[in-house]
Scaffold this active site. Structure first.
Site, PDB file in Angstrom:
ATOM      1  N   GLN A  18      10.408   2.831 -10.952  1.00 52.31           N
ATOM      2  CA  GLN A  18      10.909   4.140 -11.363  1.00 52.31           C
ATOM      3  C   GLN A  18      10.569   5.272 -10.391  1.00 52.31           C
ATOM      4  O   GLN A  18      11.163   6.336 -10.461  1.00 52.31           O
ATOM      5  CB  GLN A  18      10.402   4.465 -12.774  1.00 52.31           C
ATOM      6  CG  GLN A  18      10.992   3.533 -13.817  1.00 52.31           C
ATOM      7  CD  GLN A  18      10.460   3.798 -15.213  1.00 52.31           C
ATOM      8  OE1 GLN A  18       9.459   3.234 -15.614  1.00 52.31           O
ATOM      9  NE2 GLN A  18      11.120   4.659 -15.959  1.00 52.31           N
ATOM     10  N   HIS A 112       6.006  -4.242 -14.828  1.00 52.22           N
ATOM     11  CA  HIS A 112       6.640  -3.172 -15.607  1.00 52.22           C
ATOM     12  C   HIS A 112       8.157  -3.380 -15.530  1.00 52.22           C
ATOM     13  O   HIS A 112       8.856  -2.757 -14.738  1.00 52.22           O
ATOM     14  CB  HIS A 112       6.240  -1.792 -15.068  1.00 52.22           C
ATOM     15  CG  HIS A 112       6.473  -0.684 -16.046  1.00 52.22           C
ATOM     16  ND1 HIS A 112       5.468   0.141 -16.515  1.00 52.22           N
ATOM     17  CD2 HIS A 112       7.595  -0.257 -16.655  1.00 52.22           C
ATOM     18  CE1 HIS A 112       5.973   1.027 -17.364  1.00 52.22           C
ATOM     19  NE2 HIS A 112       7.274   0.816 -17.460  1.00 52.22           N
ATOM     20  N   ASN A 156       4.025  -4.848 -19.261  1.00 47.10           N
ATOM     21  CA  ASN A 156       4.390  -3.633 -19.971  1.00 47.10           C
ATOM     22  C   ASN A 156       5.498  -3.908 -20.985  1.00 47.10           C
ATOM     23  O   ASN A 156       6.530  -4.482 -20.647  1.00 47.10           O
ATOM     24  CB  ASN A 156       4.895  -2.575 -18.979  1.00 47.10           C
ATOM     25  CG  ASN A 156       5.262  -1.274 -19.681  1.00 47.10           C
ATOM     26  OD1 ASN A 156       4.388  -0.547 -20.137  1.00 47.10           O
ATOM     27  ND2 ASN A 156       6.550  -0.995 -19.808  1.00 47.10           N
ATOM     28  N   GLU A 157       5.267  -3.487 -22.207  1.00 52.14           N
ATOM     29  CA  GLU A 157       6.261  -3.582 -23.285  1.00 52.14           C
ATOM     30  C   GLU A 157       6.966  -4.934 -23.338  1.00 52.14           C
ATOM     31  O   GLU A 157       8.198  -5.007 -23.210  1.00 52.14           O
ATOM     32  CB  GLU A 157       7.268  -2.434 -23.183  1.00 52.14           C
ATOM     33  CG  GLU A 157       6.602  -1.080 -23.385  1.00 52.14           C
ATOM     34  CD  GLU A 157       7.574   0.086 -23.548  1.00 52.14           C
ATOM     35  OE1 GLU A 157       8.761  -0.080 -23.225  1.00 52.14           O
ATOM     36  OE2 GLU A 157       7.132   1.157 -24.005  1.00 52.14           O
TER      37      GLU A 157
END
Ligand code: BGC
Length: 388
Positions: A18, A112, A156-157
């Site tokens: 990101q 991620h 992540n998640e």
């Protein structure tokens, strides 16, 4: 004055894809640039944090924050299956050392959302050896965390990854709104990958590892309590149960979800919504933290993400203040919360779109110039006081 426990970590969070820019060897980049791509906007140079991380870290330290959560990119470290790039390990190690030089505690996320193209071509998390491949990658990444990195997030998640894979499933059951049902096999493979990574990380003295779960603050529409619980379990509690006994569990919270007989509902009519279309609901954080504490049977909690996509920076302060007040309540009730990381440090690439601005710091997309927002200064003051 609401004081937080001594040594409480105050940070901001980002992920590699990101903010770094030109993450060309990742599956997501490939999707962005594929002919006829369903991804509306590309990441491109992103925030150029691949080169500008020293400036990002210096800014965070200058604000008064004490920690930085950032991600490493598997697709850079292992660009081809089995080939590990020493230069990229050195790059991420320099990020760790940069944090240390500014007195900032690094928190490293190993995965991620993005995977290398070669991993994607193998089927990604659907591959029956995905866990082994991730375990091996974790081993390769050890030089980054071996010396003085205390906090490592494995995946992540995972619950959002499982939903994304659920949506891609041809036989997927449609849901009324928002997310698809998690893909069961992928959920199980992710849990196995997490355990393997934790075993590898446990060989490094002083490392604490855990994974970070996207909590949903599920609200049952009256009379639909059973459906809400059925909806919630494979999406949230399954992943929290898998974190029982870990060194910590990461709680990520943004909004709440109402569930009725048909599944998840859009935000209630008239509710204030953010630039992602989510309901403005800062109380989600305390709900997520309490649920994590209960379901993990008392595993220490770190708030690894919490924030709001808005162009109205004073509203970001309101949101964060209320979220932190709720978090403080949970600590007063006895929940062991170790830190709070705001999402995000920078206005970054929001998985296909640039408009939902989550950052404490604005980034000029042409010059990459950083501008600290009032919310960043406000959070820095909270961090310096260790109190709200
Ligand atoms: C993810 C971030 C994302 C943020 C806002 C979390 O789900 O970890 O990558 O940018 O929420 O959508």
């Amino acid at each position: 004055m609401r004081s937080f426990p001594p040594g409480f970590l105050w940070g901001a969070a980002t992920s590699g894809h990101q903010i770094e820019g030109n993450n060309v060897n990742s599956d997501y980049w490939q999707r962005e640039y594929a002919a006829g791509s369903e991804v509306p906007e590309v990441s491109g140079d992103a925030c150029d944090s691949f080169h500008r991380y020293p400036e990002d870290i210096e800014l965070l330290a200058g604000l008064g924050l004490t920690s930085y959560r950032f991600g490493v990119e598997w697709s850079r470290i292992e660009p081809e299956r089995g080939h590990v790039s020493v230069a990229m390990l050195d790059h991420y190690r320099r990020m760790v050392e940069c944090c240390q030089a500014y007195g900032i505690t690094p928190m490293v996320t190993l995965n991620h959302f993005t995977v290398p193209r070669w991993m994607d071509a193998l089927g990604g998390w659907h591959h029956r050896d995905a866990a082994e491949l991730f375990g091996r990658f974790t081993e390769s990444a050890l030089p980054i965390v071996r010396d003085g990195v205390e906090w490592v997030c494995t995946i992540n998640e995972p619950n959002i990854i499982a939903c994304r894979e659920g949506a891609a499933d041809p036989g997927a059951e449609p849901v009324a709104y928002g997310m698809a049902r998690p893909h069961r096999k992928v959920s199980a493979e992710l849990a196995r990958a997490h355990r393997m990574a934790r075993e590898v990380l446990a060989t490094v003295p002083g490392v604490r590892s855990g994974w970070t779960v996207a909590t949903q603050a599920i609200h049952a529409v009256p009379g639909c309590e059973e459906q809400a619980a059925e909806y919630s379990y494979p999406l949230e509690e399954y992943f929290l149960e898998a974190a029982r006994g870990d060194d910590f569990v990461g709680v990520q919270a943004y909004t709440r979800t109402f569930v009725d007989r048909t599944g998840a509902l859009p935000p209630p009519a008239g509710a204030e919504t953010t630039l992602t279309g989510w309901e403005y609901f800062p109380q989600a954080l305390a709900i997520g933290v309490r649920n994590a504490w209960k379901v993990t049977a008392g595993t220490p909690v770190v708030v690894t993400e919490n924030g709001i996509a808005t162009a109205d920076d004073p509203r970001r302060i309101d949101y964060t203040r209320d979220a932190l007040a709720g978090l403080h309540d949970t600590i007063a009730e006895g929940v062991d919360v170790r830190g709070y990381y705001h999402w995000s440090a920078l206005d970054n690439y929001e998985w296909g779109r640039w408009s939902p601005t989550f950052g404490l710091i604005a980034v000029d997309r042409a010059t990459f110039q950083r501008t600290v927002k009032p919310s960043a200064k406000w959070l820095g003051e909270v961090a310096r006081a260790n109190a709200l």
